[in-house]
Each structure stands twice: as structure tokens, then as C-alpha cells.
Design a protein around this motif. Structure first.
Motif, PDB file in Angstrom:
ATOM      1  N   LEU A  89       4.619  23.521  37.116  1.00 28.34           N
ATOM      2  CA  LEU A  89       4.455  22.780  35.872  1.00 28.34           C
ATOM      3  C   LEU A  89       5.407  23.323  34.812  1.00 28.34           C
ATOM      4  O   LEU A  89       5.434  24.528  34.557  1.00 28.34           O
ATOM      5  N   LEU A  90       6.184  22.429  34.214  1.00 24.79           N
ATOM      6  CA  LEU A  90       7.086  22.771  33.117  1.00 24.79           C
ATOM      7  C   LEU A  90       6.567  22.135  31.838  1.00 24.79           C
ATOM      8  O   LEU A  90       6.177  20.964  31.839  1.00 24.79           O
ATOM      9  N   MET A  91       6.564  22.890  30.744  1.00 23.51           N
ATOM     10  CA  MET A  91       6.247  22.316  29.442  1.00 23.51           C
ATOM     11  C   MET A  91       7.545  22.076  28.691  1.00 23.51           C
ATOM     12  O   MET A  91       8.355  23.004  28.540  1.00 23.51           O
ATOM     13  N   LEU A  92       7.747  20.848  28.235  1.00 20.01           N
ATOM     14  CA  LEU A  92       8.955  20.462  27.504  1.00 20.01           C
ATOM     15  C   LEU A  92       8.581  20.290  26.040  1.00 20.01           C
ATOM     16  O   LEU A  92       7.820  19.387  25.694  1.00 20.01           O
ATOM     17  N   VAL A  93       9.105  21.166  25.185  1.00 24.26           N
ATOM     18  CA  VAL A  93       8.769  21.128  23.761  1.00 24.26           C
ATOM     19  C   VAL A  93      10.037  20.777  22.988  1.00 24.26           C
ATOM     20  O   VAL A  93      10.955  21.589  22.876  1.00 24.26           O
TER      21      VAL A  93
ATOM     22  N   THR B  31       5.505  17.857  34.729  1.00 18.70           N
ATOM     23  CA  THR B  31       5.862  18.140  33.338  1.00 18.70           C
ATOM     24  C   THR B  31       4.752  17.708  32.384  1.00 18.70           C
ATOM     25  O   THR B  31       3.998  16.777  32.664  1.00 18.70           O
ATOM     26  N   ILE B  32       4.686  18.424  31.275  1.00 22.85           N
ATOM     27  CA  ILE B  32       3.909  18.005  30.116  1.00 22.85           C
ATOM     28  C   ILE B  32       4.830  18.173  28.919  1.00 22.85           C
ATOM     29  O   ILE B  32       5.737  19.010  28.935  1.00 22.85           O
ATOM     30  N   GLY B  33       4.614  17.372  27.891  1.00 17.93           N
ATOM     31  CA  GLY B  33       5.494  17.423  26.734  1.00 17.93           C
ATOM     32  C   GLY B  33       4.756  17.704  25.450  1.00 17.93           C
ATOM     33  O   GLY B  33       3.542  17.515  25.345  1.00 17.93           O
ATOM     34  N   ALA B  34       5.515  18.173  24.469  1.00 19.23           N
ATOM     35  CA  ALA B  34       5.000  18.405  23.121  1.00 19.23           C
ATOM     36  C   ALA B  34       6.150  18.193  22.145  1.00 19.23           C
ATOM     37  O   ALA B  34       7.304  18.485  22.467  1.00 19.23           O
ATOM     38  N   SER B  35       5.820  17.693  20.945  1.00 16.99           N
ATOM     39  CA  SER B  35       6.860  17.367  19.973  1.00 16.99           C
ATOM     40  C   SER B  35       7.201  18.520  19.029  1.00 16.99           C
ATOM     41  O   SER B  35       8.191  18.446  18.306  1.00 16.99           O
ATOM     42  N   ASP B  36       6.386  19.578  19.032  1.00 13.82           N
ATOM     43  CA  ASP B  36       6.649  20.748  18.188  1.00 13.82           C
ATOM     44  C   ASP B  36       5.740  21.889  18.641  1.00 13.82           C
ATOM     45  O   ASP B  36       4.945  21.730  19.567  1.00 13.82           O
ATOM     46  N   GLY B  37       5.843  23.016  17.981  1.00 16.29           N
ATOM     47  CA  GLY B  37       5.061  24.179  18.373  1.00 16.29           C
ATOM     48  C   GLY B  37       3.562  23.999  18.223  1.00 16.29           C
ATOM     49  O   GLY B  37       2.783  24.501  19.030  1.00 16.29           O
ATOM     50  N   VAL B  38       3.136  23.257  17.198  1.00 20.49           N
ATOM     51  CA  VAL B  38       1.705  23.017  16.995  1.00 20.49           C
ATOM     52  C   VAL B  38       1.146  22.241  18.181  1.00 20.49           C
ATOM     53  O   VAL B  38       0.119  22.614  18.769  1.00 20.49           O
TER      54      VAL B  38
ATOM     55  N   PRO C 207       1.641  26.654  32.135  1.00 21.43           N
ATOM     56  CA  PRO C 207       2.839  26.176  32.828  1.00 21.43           C
ATOM     57  C   PRO C 207       3.607  27.348  33.444  1.00 21.43           C
ATOM     58  O   PRO C 207       3.460  28.493  33.025  1.00 21.43           O
ATOM     59  N   ALA C 208       4.411  27.045  34.434  1.00 20.71           N
ATOM     60  CA  ALA C 208       5.253  28.070  35.045  1.00 20.71           C
ATOM     61  C   ALA C 208       6.368  28.494  34.095  1.00 20.71           C
ATOM     62  O   ALA C 208       6.824  29.638  34.131  1.00 20.71           O
ATOM     63  N   LEU C 209       6.798  27.567  33.224  1.00 25.45           N
ATOM     64  CA  LEU C 209       7.911  27.815  32.308  1.00 25.45           C
ATOM     65  C   LEU C 209       7.804  26.849  31.134  1.00 25.45           C
ATOM     66  O   LEU C 209       7.396  25.701  31.310  1.00 25.45           O
TER      67      LEU C 209
ATOM     68  N   THR D 185       2.884  35.995  28.616  1.00 27.33           N
ATOM     69  CA  THR D 185       3.763  36.259  29.758  1.00 27.33           C
ATOM     70  C   THR D 185       4.422  35.000  30.331  1.00 27.33           C
ATOM     71  O   THR D 185       5.213  35.101  31.269  1.00 27.33           O
ATOM     72  N   ILE D 186       4.110  33.829  29.781  1.00 27.92           N
ATOM     73  CA  ILE D 186       4.781  32.609  30.234  1.00 27.92           C
ATOM     74  C   ILE D 186       6.243  32.701  29.819  1.00 27.92           C
ATOM     75  O   ILE D 186       6.544  32.902  28.640  1.00 27.92           O
TER      76      ILE D 186
END
Length: 125
Positions: A5-9, A30-37, A49-51, A77-78
């Protein structure tokens, strides 16, 4: 074993969607986010996520702020790979805890290589 799983921010929704298509075609979820919040919210809802691929320049909570807060959580640790068009922002992201930084625009093949380098044997072809 399930696909990593990758998180795309990134605040650029079109870029997030394009990256998700590329990564999913190469065996990643994948999962996505539009900003840090929103990224912190996604971490709470979707697990580990793995990364994390993290844009540095975003509204509300930028990438450096996200990294600084992440380092004080159980998910510290991510590995986080920062993405930016600004060399100075790359330095700031590394100092805040990113494992690496790539400058935009990013070649998809180079980005996949960087992801595989971070994930090691669990990364898909």
C-alpha cells in the motif's frame, strides 16, 4: 502476500490520480490525501502504508510539517519519500525525516525505481 500500500499525498488531484493509475498497474494499492491533515486522517482510517509519497508544498499542512508531526507518532517508522519542484524544500524534507526526495517533474520509471529501492523484496515488478 497482498500488494504493498502506497499513500499519495499531493494537493494536485490530477497528479495523484495519474500516479495511482501507474502504481496500481505495477501491483501496488494506493490511497490518496490532498494535504498533511487529510494524510493523518487516512493513516487513522486505513492503517499503515508501506511507503508515503509526500508533496512538500501543500495548503493547510505542508509536507515538512507533516513529517515533523509524524515523527512523534507510533507510525514514525513509515518511510516517506518527498516530492517537490524546489531543491531547498528537498533539503528541508530530508532534515524533517524523509528517507529521500525527488524533484518534480518526476519520470514515472525513476519514481518506481525509488519506491522499489525503499520497499526492497516486497515491491512488485
Amino acid at each position: 502476500m497482498s500488494d504493498p500500500l502506497l499513500m499519495l499525498v499531493d494537493d494536485d488531484e490530477d497528479l495523484r490520480d495519474a500516479m495511482a493509475l501507474i502504481f496500481e498497474a505495477h501491483g501496488f494499492r494506493t490511497i490518496g490525501a490532498s494535504d498533511g491533515v487529510e494524510a493523518f486522517d487516512q493513516l487513522e482510517r486505513n492503517g499503515r502504508p508501506a511507503l508515503i509519497l509526500l508533496d512538500v508544498r501543500m495548503p493547510r499542512m505542508n509536507g515538512v510539517e507533516f513529517l515533523r508531526l509524524l515523527r512523534h507518532t507510533p507510525k514514525a517508522t513509515i518511510p516517506v519519500l518527498a516530492l517537490t519542484g524546489d531543491a531547498g524544500a528537498c533539503r528541508d524534507a530530508i532534515e524533517a525525516g524523509a528517507v529521500g526526495c525527488l524533484q518534480k517533474p518526476i519520470d514515472p520509471g525513476r519514481l518506481l525505481d525509488a519506491i522499489r529501492a525503499q520497499l526492497g523484496p516486497e515491491a512488485r515488478a
